[in-house]
Motif scaffolding. Sequence first.
Motif, PDB file in Angstrom:
ATOM      1  N   THR A  24     -26.840   9.722 -53.044  1.00 43.75           N
ATOM      2  CA  THR A  24     -27.048   8.940 -51.830  1.00 43.75           C
ATOM      3  C   THR A  24     -25.948   7.890 -51.749  1.00 43.75           C
ATOM      4  N   THR A  25     -25.320   7.758 -50.574  1.00 44.04           N
ATOM      5  CA  THR A  25     -24.272   6.761 -50.391  1.00 44.04           C
ATOM      6  C   THR A  25     -24.886   5.401 -50.097  1.00 44.04           C
ATOM      7  N   VAL A  31     -24.124  12.874 -50.453  1.00 42.29           N
ATOM      8  CA  VAL A  31     -22.963  13.588 -50.970  1.00 42.29           C
ATOM      9  C   VAL A  31     -23.505  14.768 -51.758  1.00 42.29           C
ATOM     10  N   CYS A  46     -19.260  14.846 -48.315  1.00 40.02           N
ATOM     11  CA  CYS A  46     -20.055  13.719 -47.852  1.00 40.02           C
ATOM     12  C   CYS A  46     -20.580  14.026 -46.459  1.00 40.02           C
ATOM     13  N   CYS A  49     -19.239  10.475 -43.990  1.00 34.32           N
ATOM     14  CA  CYS A  49     -17.869  10.334 -43.489  1.00 34.32           C
ATOM     15  C   CYS A  49     -17.130  11.664 -43.396  1.00 34.32           C
ATOM     16  N   ASN A  69     -19.959  11.028 -57.412  1.00 36.21           N
ATOM     17  CA  ASN A  69     -20.720   9.801 -57.630  1.00 36.21           C
ATOM     18  C   ASN A  69     -19.886   8.570 -57.249  1.00 36.21           C
ATOM     19  N   HIS A  71     -17.528   8.465 -55.006  1.00 39.06           N
ATOM     20  CA  HIS A  71     -17.471   8.423 -53.546  1.00 39.06           C
ATOM     21  C   HIS A  71     -18.773   7.868 -52.984  1.00 39.06           C
ATOM     22  N   ALA A  72     -19.900   8.334 -53.483  1.00 36.73           N
ATOM     23  CA  ALA A  72     -21.203   7.868 -52.992  1.00 36.73           C
ATOM     24  C   ALA A  72     -21.368   6.368 -53.214  1.00 36.73           C
ATOM     25  N   CYS A  75     -18.961   4.746 -50.334  1.00 35.17           N
ATOM     26  CA  CYS A  75     -19.025   5.152 -48.922  1.00 35.17           C
ATOM     27  C   CYS A  75     -20.134   4.399 -48.181  1.00 35.17           C
ATOM     28  N   ARG A  76     -19.766   3.822 -47.044  1.00 37.19           N
ATOM     29  CA  ARG A  76     -20.723   3.077 -46.237  1.00 37.19           C
ATOM     30  C   ARG A  76     -21.102   3.818 -44.958  1.00 37.19           C
TER      31      ARG A  76
END
Length: 81
Positions: A24-25, A31, A46, A49, A69, A71-72, A75-76
């Motif tokens: 989860t981001t 992701v 993802c 994004c 992980n 990236h998550a 990432c917003r």
Amino acid sequence: MSTAVRASAFNEPERPKNLQIRFTTIGGAFVDVIGLGEHRMNRWTCRGCKDSSRFPEEDYLARIREKANDHAAACRAIPLT
């Protein structure tokens, strides 16, 4: 101040075939790591994004797990569907 964990405002999307891991981001998107497990041909994507791994033919699960992980954790983006 409450320390309770707030449930995500978003529903978990359908799980694709060969889903190995789902993160989860920060923004509440997901992701997905999809592939054959320990073998090559794993990739992350993802759902927020729309970014993804660059060279899935070279990615073993142990290596791609950390990338997905990371990236998550940064990432917003929020899910659009």
